[in-house]
Design a protein around this motif. Sequence first.
Motif, PDB file in Angstrom:
ATOM      1  N   LEU A  15       0.821  -1.210   0.000  1.00  0.00           N
ATOM      2  CA  LEU A  15       0.000   0.000   0.000  1.00  0.00           C
ATOM      3  C   LEU A  15       0.855   1.261   0.000  1.00  0.00           C
ATOM      4  CD1 LEU A  15      -2.706  -1.105   2.585  1.00  0.00           C
ATOM      5  CD2 LEU A  15      -3.015  -0.875   0.120  1.00  0.00           C
ATOM      6  N   GLU A  16       2.020   1.206   0.629  1.00  0.00           N
ATOM      7  CA  GLU A  16       2.871   2.380   0.730  1.00  0.00           C
ATOM      8  C   GLU A  16       3.619   2.657  -0.570  1.00  0.00           C
ATOM      9  OE1 GLU A  16       5.948   3.869   4.077  1.00  0.00           O
ATOM     10  OE2 GLU A  16       6.595   2.079   2.988  1.00  0.00           O
ATOM     11  N   ILE A  17       4.254   1.620  -1.138  1.00  0.00           N
ATOM     12  CA  ILE A  17       5.121   1.805  -2.302  1.00  0.00           C
ATOM     13  C   ILE A  17       4.464   1.322  -3.592  1.00  0.00           C
ATOM     14  CG2 ILE A  17       7.317   1.024  -3.312  1.00  0.00           C
ATOM     15  CD1 ILE A  17       8.533   1.198  -0.571  1.00  0.00           C
ATOM     16  N   GLY A  18       3.526   0.383  -3.482  1.00  0.00           N
ATOM     17  CA  GLY A  18       2.845  -0.130  -4.662  1.00  0.00           C
ATOM     18  C   GLY A  18       3.356  -1.471  -5.138  1.00  0.00           C
ATOM     19  N   GLN A  19       4.373  -2.038  -4.476  1.00  0.00           N
ATOM     20  CA  GLN A  19       4.965  -3.299  -4.894  1.00  0.00           C
ATOM     21  C   GLN A  19       4.414  -4.449  -4.047  1.00  0.00           C
ATOM     22  OE1 GLN A  19       7.070  -4.324  -7.382  1.00  0.00           O
ATOM     23  NE2 GLN A  19       6.792  -6.381  -6.585  1.00  0.00           N
ATOM     24  N   PRO A  20       3.667  -5.391  -4.648  1.00  0.00           N
ATOM     25  CA  PRO A  20       3.222  -6.567  -3.886  1.00  0.00           C
ATOM     26  C   PRO A  20       4.415  -7.429  -3.475  1.00  0.00           C
ATOM     27  CG  PRO A  20       1.916  -6.280  -5.888  1.00  0.00           C
ATOM     28  CD  PRO A  20       3.097  -5.367  -6.004  1.00  0.00           C
ATOM     29  N   LEU A  21       4.311  -8.023  -2.301  1.00  0.00           N
ATOM     30  CA  LEU A  21       5.348  -8.907  -1.790  1.00  0.00           C
ATOM     31  C   LEU A  21       4.697 -10.164  -1.215  1.00  0.00           C
ATOM     32  CD1 LEU A  21       6.122  -5.747  -0.511  1.00  0.00           C
ATOM     33  CD2 LEU A  21       8.323  -6.933  -0.511  1.00  0.00           C
ATOM     34  N   HIS A  22       5.529 -11.177  -0.987  1.00  0.00           N
ATOM     35  CA  HIS A  22       5.032 -12.391  -0.334  1.00  0.00           C
ATOM     36  C   HIS A  22       6.125 -12.940   0.567  1.00  0.00           C
ATOM     37  CE1 HIS A  22       2.191 -15.669   0.176  1.00  0.00           C
ATOM     38  NE2 HIS A  22       3.216 -16.502   0.133  1.00  0.00           N
ATOM     39  N   ALA A  23       5.718 -13.384   1.749  1.00  0.00           N
ATOM     40  CA  ALA A  23       6.658 -13.952   2.719  1.00  0.00           C
ATOM     41  C   ALA A  23       6.453 -15.457   2.791  1.00  0.00           C
ATOM     42  CB  ALA A  23       6.445 -13.314   4.088  1.00  0.00           C
ATOM     43  N   PHE A  24       7.542 -16.224   2.603  1.00  0.00           N
ATOM     44  CA  PHE A  24       7.509 -17.682   2.690  1.00  0.00           C
ATOM     45  C   PHE A  24       8.209 -18.126   3.974  1.00  0.00           C
ATOM     46  CE2 PHE A  24       7.371 -16.758  -1.849  1.00  0.00           C
ATOM     47  CZ  PHE A  24       6.357 -17.595  -2.306  1.00  0.00           C
ATOM     48  N   ASP A  25       7.631 -19.121   4.622  1.00  0.00           N
ATOM     49  CA  ASP A  25       8.290 -19.764   5.758  1.00  0.00           C
ATOM     50  C   ASP A  25       9.385 -20.670   5.202  1.00  0.00           C
ATOM     51  OD1 ASP A  25       9.109 -21.337   7.879  1.00  0.00           O
ATOM     52  OD2 ASP A  25       7.111 -21.442   8.763  1.00  0.00           O
ATOM     53  N   ARG A  26      10.648 -20.290   5.431  1.00  0.00           N
ATOM     54  CA  ARG A  26      11.746 -21.029   4.798  1.00  0.00           C
ATOM     55  C   ARG A  26      11.785 -22.487   5.250  1.00  0.00           C
ATOM     56  NH1 ARG A  26      18.303 -20.150   5.340  1.00  0.00           N
ATOM     57  NH2 ARG A  26      18.868 -21.136   3.355  1.00  0.00           N
ATOM     58  N   ILE A  86      12.431 -16.324   7.205  1.00  0.00           N
ATOM     59  CA  ILE A  86      11.501 -15.857   6.172  1.00  0.00           C
ATOM     60  C   ILE A  86      12.261 -15.563   4.890  1.00  0.00           C
ATOM     61  CG2 ILE A  86       9.901 -14.006   5.514  1.00  0.00           C
ATOM     62  CD1 ILE A  86       9.449 -13.631   8.573  1.00  0.00           C
ATOM     63  N   ILE A  87      11.766 -16.140   3.771  1.00  0.00           N
ATOM     64  CA  ILE A  87      12.227 -15.722   2.448  1.00  0.00           C
ATOM     65  C   ILE A  87      11.217 -14.705   1.931  1.00  0.00           C
ATOM     66  CG2 ILE A  87      12.751 -16.418   0.082  1.00  0.00           C
ATOM     67  CD1 ILE A  87      13.425 -19.191   1.109  1.00  0.00           C
ATOM     68  N   SER A  97       2.934 -23.119   2.490  1.00  0.00           N
ATOM     69  CA  SER A  97       4.152 -22.349   2.764  1.00  0.00           C
ATOM     70  C   SER A  97       3.872 -21.051   3.507  1.00  0.00           C
ATOM     71  CB  SER A  97       4.876 -22.036   1.446  1.00  0.00           C
ATOM     72  OG  SER A  97       4.079 -21.189   0.634  1.00  0.00           O
ATOM     73  N   GLU A  98       2.647 -20.876   4.008  1.00  0.00           N
ATOM     74  CA  GLU A  98       2.303 -19.615   4.634  1.00  0.00           C
ATOM     75  C   GLU A  98       3.003 -19.447   5.980  1.00  0.00           C
ATOM     76  OE1 GLU A  98      -1.679 -19.065   6.062  1.00  0.00           O
ATOM     77  OE2 GLU A  98      -2.006 -21.225   6.227  1.00  0.00           O
ATOM     78  N   VAL A  99       3.187 -18.206   6.367  1.00  0.00           N
ATOM     79  CA  VAL A  99       3.823 -17.882   7.639  1.00  0.00           C
ATOM     80  C   VAL A  99       2.863 -18.194   8.780  1.00  0.00           C
ATOM     81  CG1 VAL A  99       4.697 -15.984   9.033  1.00  0.00           C
ATOM     82  CG2 VAL A  99       5.301 -16.137   6.606  1.00  0.00           C
ATOM     83  N   SER A 100       3.379 -18.823   9.829  1.00  0.00           N
ATOM     84  CA  SER A 100       2.573 -19.175  11.002  1.00  0.00           C
ATOM     85  C   SER A 100       3.223 -18.586  12.251  1.00  0.00           C
ATOM     86  CB  SER A 100       2.438 -20.687  11.126  1.00  0.00           C
ATOM     87  OG  SER A 100       3.710 -21.276  11.378  1.00  0.00           O
ATOM     88  N   ASP A 101       2.603 -18.822  13.392  1.00  0.00           N
ATOM     89  CA  ASP A 101       3.137 -18.299  14.653  1.00  0.00           C
ATOM     90  C   ASP A 101       4.502 -18.882  14.980  1.00  0.00           C
ATOM     91  OD1 ASP A 101       0.860 -16.829  14.906  1.00  0.00           O
ATOM     92  OD2 ASP A 101      -0.137 -18.182  16.303  1.00  0.00           O
ATOM     93  N   LYS A 112      14.889 -23.771  -1.304  1.00  0.00           N
ATOM     94  CA  LYS A 112      15.042 -22.931  -2.500  1.00  0.00           C
ATOM     95  C   LYS A 112      13.691 -22.784  -3.197  1.00  0.00           C
ATOM     96  CE  LYS A 112      18.452 -23.620  -5.447  1.00  0.00           C
ATOM     97  NZ  LYS A 112      19.262 -24.187  -6.562  1.00  0.00           N
ATOM     98  N   LEU A 113      13.399 -21.554  -3.648  1.00  0.00           N
ATOM     99  CA  LEU A 113      12.199 -21.282  -4.437  1.00  0.00           C
ATOM    100  C   LEU A 113      12.513 -21.473  -5.913  1.00  0.00           C
ATOM    101  CD1 LEU A 113      10.908 -18.038  -2.671  1.00  0.00           C
ATOM    102  CD2 LEU A 113      10.016 -20.363  -2.400  1.00  0.00           C
ATOM    103  N   ILE A 114      11.635 -22.171  -6.609  1.00  0.00           N
ATOM    104  CA  ILE A 114      11.801 -22.422  -8.042  1.00  0.00           C
ATOM    105  C   ILE A 114      10.660 -21.704  -8.761  1.00  0.00           C
ATOM    106  CG2 ILE A 114      11.954 -24.161  -9.853  1.00  0.00           C
ATOM    107  CD1 ILE A 114      12.745 -26.163  -7.626  1.00  0.00           C
ATOM    108  N   VAL A 115      11.028 -20.758  -9.610  1.00  0.00           N
ATOM    109  CA  VAL A 115      10.034 -19.977 -10.356  1.00  0.00           C
ATOM    110  C   VAL A 115       9.929 -20.594 -11.739  1.00  0.00           C
ATOM    111  CG1 VAL A 115       9.359 -17.665 -11.099  1.00  0.00           C
ATOM    112  CG2 VAL A 115      10.757 -17.954  -9.041  1.00  0.00           C
ATOM    113  N   ARG A 116       8.806 -21.263 -12.024  1.00  0.00           N
ATOM    114  CA  ARG A 116       8.689 -22.037 -13.263  1.00  0.00           C
ATOM    115  C   ARG A 116       7.240 -22.086 -13.727  1.00  0.00           C
ATOM    116  NH1 ARG A 116       6.158 -26.714 -11.841  1.00  0.00           N
ATOM    117  NH2 ARG A 116       6.503 -27.602  -9.757  1.00  0.00           N
ATOM    118  N   ARG A 117       7.064 -22.606 -14.935  1.00  0.00           N
ATOM    119  CA  ARG A 117       5.722 -22.909 -15.408  1.00  0.00           C
ATOM    120  C   ARG A 117       5.197 -24.152 -14.688  1.00  0.00           C
ATOM    121  NH1 ARG A 117       4.154 -21.215 -20.861  1.00  0.00           N
ATOM    122  NH2 ARG A 117       5.703 -19.785 -21.740  1.00  0.00           N
TER     123      ARG A 117
END
Length: 820
Positions: free
Chosen positions: A261-272, A335-336, A326-330, A279-284
């Motif tokens: 909301l502040e800068i306009g860039q969406p982000l996502h936090a992964f529980d490593r 965090i990646i 992969s969502e962040v929990s308590d 490692k995150l793999i960005v693929r089809r």
Amino acid sequence: MRVSLKWLREYVDFDLTPEELAHRLTMAGLEVGSIERVGGDWDNVLVGHIERLGPHPNADRLKLATVNTGSEELEVICGAPNVEGGQNIVLARVGATLTNPQTGSRETLKSARIRGVVSEGMICSERELGLGDDHEGILVLPGDAVPGMPLEDYLGDVILDVEVTANRPDWLSMLGVAWEVGALTGNPVRVPSLEYAEDGDSITTKDLVDLRAPEFAPRYTSALITGATVGPAPGWMQMRLKAAGVRPISNVVDITNYVMLEIGQPLHAFDRDRIAGGKLIVRRATPDEPLETLDGRQHVLSTEDLVIADENGPVGLGGIMGGENSEVSDSTTDIILESASFGFASTRRTVQRRRIEVGGKRGTEASQRFERNLPITLPPIGLRRAAKMLVELCGGTAAKGIADDWPDRQEPAVVTLTSERMTQVMGSDPGREVSERTLRSLGFEVTATDRADGEYTIDATVPYWRTDIGIADDLIEEVARIVGYDAIPVTLLPTTGEPDLPEPLTQMKDDVRDVLVQLGHRETISYPLVPMDLLQTTIPGDAPQDPLRVWNRMSPDQEYLRTTLRGSLLRTLANNERGISRESYRLFEIGQAYLPHGPRHQPEERTYVCGVMAGMRANRSWIGGSDTASDELDFFDAKGLVETLLETLGVRARYEAADDRILAHGRSAHILPETGGRPFGTIGEVHPDTLAALDIRAPRVVLYEVDLGAALQNRREVERTWQSVSRYPGVLRELSLLVDEGAPAGAVGDIIRDFPSVVRSALVDVYQGPQVPDGKKSLAFSLVWQSPTRTLTDTEVDVAETQLLDKLQREAGATLRSQA
């Protein structure tokens, strides 16, 4: 986009009223749809502090709280499950107006005795204050809330609901709006710091990301935060998120939403720790690959979907929504953090295919931003801002640096503007100083140069958050809207004094429309994209069989560019039959058809008028009309209409029998130029098989189609000649002729029409059957003979008729039927 003015003041100062600011923003292009005042009706509502909390003497589920208001202590009864001693709370005193959680109505708070104890106020929930829907527990305020402070001073705000245009994704951020306000007011913008302690190991040693689909994710940045503590976000952050319409969840998730909301860039936090292999793999996605997203929905993916995956499979839909696994929990500590640039087209297609909706709106907050083509320079800015907040608010340790996978790096764009172009576009030049100051106030880096000819040049480096600036005219627009369109001097456009004539094809379309409407036809409009089955049913045999397919279709019914208007109009007729009961239908459409010329060439775009006629020739009434087949509209009605249309347009045409796949044999004709050449239109009765395929109930439908571009090439200036009406009577005669059954009646009619002293002629009957030899047909014409200088005698008419019959014999092989 909901813009909190209290939050906005963190970045830029302004002393305008909300109404004044809304007007200035709207006039500059950022339309403010509404203004919402939060806390304007919070009279007798203030901050309180619970000094002591004890049980109610006469009720097990109620508690008695001693609330400090800064000047006194009040006894208040509360039954909320989350009330505790030492909390800062919202206290409504007697006389305050609150929202009833059950009915939603506004009610005035009165003093009440509950189980024998008087309650001197109420400890409020969000719902009672109008701040949200939660009324299961009380609203607990942060520690910086001062007891006795009016709640309006602490939580009161003004929210501007702005309508963001598709080309300005930067306006979906507080900083984007702040730059607008700064430019309009002349005040500087305070950009948040991106500096933070990087006490961990270098991120280059972590191997966090494997980017395998740069065509879908051209840039992917990531950071690593270890040792973080997940818990509630600070109160100030929660209040800002709520003001923007975002529900607080936890400090980690709230930080990603806050930065978006502040800068306009969406982000996502992964529980490593939940990422297999770390490692995150960005693929089809692979065909039929499953994924459960955070909204609990199960998706079966295709290779057109981009996923963020680990060694075991997908953990999120790129640019849209994370996965449940992969969502962040308590319990999350490492965090990646993802901040990427995802392709706007692929994101939009995935949202459409997967029918992603949140809160009844299409897509997510992230996907709505990516679909507007966020700048590829934005991800590292958002990443560093979020990493800084995670370190400061979650107690984590950041790895040194960030990982930045950007295969196709780009230099910042520089756009050049000249004063000559400014004058040409705006009609005036505000001057170098004004232009330079305006562009700097919007975040551009500007280099201005005065030239020897008295003009100037400005080289402007486009800010990293802007994607809508590419040419000099874009810079001129920025100057114009900030200076104010109303401040631009009014100047008359230069003119040669000659009238602007309409483009010939546009004029012909208007003429066609006027003629057909005057003849009782109704215009329809349809989409140029149609399904393949409709094309296969309605294209003529000689039409291209390979129509162009739209790559990103909206639906199966809008997949191919039509090569003819026939299908669109026949489908409209079928729809009208089902919805509107009429004795006759006369419809037409003027539109484009697209003829392909191979996979590497643009299609040829042609403009056609296409019409259909079905039903009775005249409506039934007591003075005439019937429902017999002889009174149905047929081929000759359509031919007469086309003849009238072409004659009005100044197009001379002739007609030849046609063999068209979707038209009935023997009842169809091509329209050709009178002087010869290729056909530019078709008339015919639609074949019964075609009617059945389209579920058209009418037993007879006549269709005509004319290529207006080709007709325009054969158009001639219509010479208007006038002659006085003859004072002498005409002589009415009829001719019954025998011709070959294949001979066109129009050719015979043309010979009669052009013969001297024939002032009117009409075909009144066509007959084949008994009393007519095989291979022949009978044509009956009605003729009027008339002279402008004298009354014709029967003898003169007989002589002229004999001469006419001789000419018909020579040129058309026609003989008088009585002589056969």
